[in-house]
Enzyme design. Sequence first.
Site, PDB file in Angstrom:
ATOM      1  N   ASP A 110       0.855  -1.181   0.000  1.00 34.82           N
ATOM      2  CA  ASP A 110       0.000   0.000   0.000  1.00 34.82           C
ATOM      3  C   ASP A 110       0.899   1.242   0.000  1.00 34.82           C
ATOM      4  O   ASP A 110       1.758   1.362  -0.865  1.00 34.82           O
ATOM      5  CB  ASP A 110      -0.962  -0.075   1.206  1.00 34.82           C
ATOM      6  CG  ASP A 110      -1.973   1.046   1.255  1.00 34.82           C
ATOM      7  OD1 ASP A 110      -2.941   1.015   0.482  1.00 34.82           O
ATOM      8  OD2 ASP A 110      -1.798   1.962   2.084  1.00 34.82           O
ATOM      9  N   HIS A 309      -7.122  -6.381  -1.309  1.00 34.93           N
ATOM     10  CA  HIS A 309      -6.052  -5.410  -1.113  1.00 34.93           C
ATOM     11  C   HIS A 309      -4.976  -5.850  -0.137  1.00 34.93           C
ATOM     12  O   HIS A 309      -3.813  -5.489  -0.287  1.00 34.93           O
ATOM     13  CB  HIS A 309      -6.659  -4.093  -0.613  1.00 34.93           C
ATOM     14  CG  HIS A 309      -5.659  -3.001  -0.409  1.00 34.93           C
ATOM     15  ND1 HIS A 309      -4.951  -2.442  -1.442  1.00 34.93           N
ATOM     16  CD2 HIS A 309      -5.242  -2.371   0.726  1.00 34.93           C
ATOM     17  CE1 HIS A 309      -4.150  -1.497  -0.969  1.00 34.93           C
ATOM     18  NE2 HIS A 309      -4.298  -1.442   0.349  1.00 34.93           N
TER      19      HIS A 309
END
Length: 334
Positions: A110, A309
């Site tokens: 991320d 994610h």
Amino acid sequence: MPQQPAAPPALDVIHRLVPSPAGRVHLVEQGSGPLVLLVHGFPESWYSWRHQLPVLAAAGYRAVAVDVRGYGRSSRPEGADAYRMRELVEDAAAVVRALGEESAVVVGHDWGSGIAAHSALLRPDVFRAAGLLSVPYAPPGGPRPSDLFAELGGGDAEFYVSYFQKPGRAEAEIEPDVRGWLAGFYAALSADTMPAPDAPDPHFVSRGGTLRDRFPGGRLPGWLGAGDLDVYAGEFERTGMTGALNRYRALDRDWEDLAGHAGAPVRQPSLFIGGALDASTVWMSDAVKAFPDTLPGLVSSHILDGCGHWVQQERPEDVNRLLTEWLAALPATG
């Protein structure tokens, strides 16, 4: 399907506080050998690498997971300017020095992916390879970020990055119920709990509403046990959210700071792992296609089917295998 057990694992790790330009970095260390620096994203902590630390240590590496500036027990300086990418890169380099090492492989997820890529770009003297998880590398340049993200919203919705950029706004939503908000945010971006394709997109905020309005209700994602959620929530309940959110508020300064590196590739050996159901990977598919130019040292790129994610937590066995294979193929340190 997620590959994580429900209970948080017991880790035989060493906790350290080491000096950094902002004051201190908290890190967790396991193993010995070539240094692999693990950098988390939002809204996480060193703990997001709990499945990688013992595996990398067993494979012969000194695995070190940090709390990024603004998180956990690391320093939380005031003001968004303190969270610019250049500052975070220097924190990463300071950790390497503080551990008595000359070089490291840096791996990020991320926001940590961006930190890893820019660490390799700006400090090639320290970082000899970069592993990027979830967010592909996109070189500096292009439109001003705040303008770009403002355009992504429509008449009735605002993109979450724009929502996060106004100081105090997201804090007012999150901090009254940190645990509940985190549970919803993690679920919204996880393969087994994300909203259906025809549901309102949780990356946008309805005008006059909150991000939480679009989170799925009910169960936790399979990778996130109640004990894991307790770890994350406990840290943010103690620190507040401003340090973490300030990364979003520094984007225009990054754009200014890094203008001299517009279009610059990362040339060191690199790795990319993304989730097929992760908006970060899907929306940035053009960045993935550009890897031959932007990551000329790319060793391998992988999109994990059925993964959201939180790749290293949703699919730890796959990520561990890909990481250790990539690390083993890197040139030996001198």
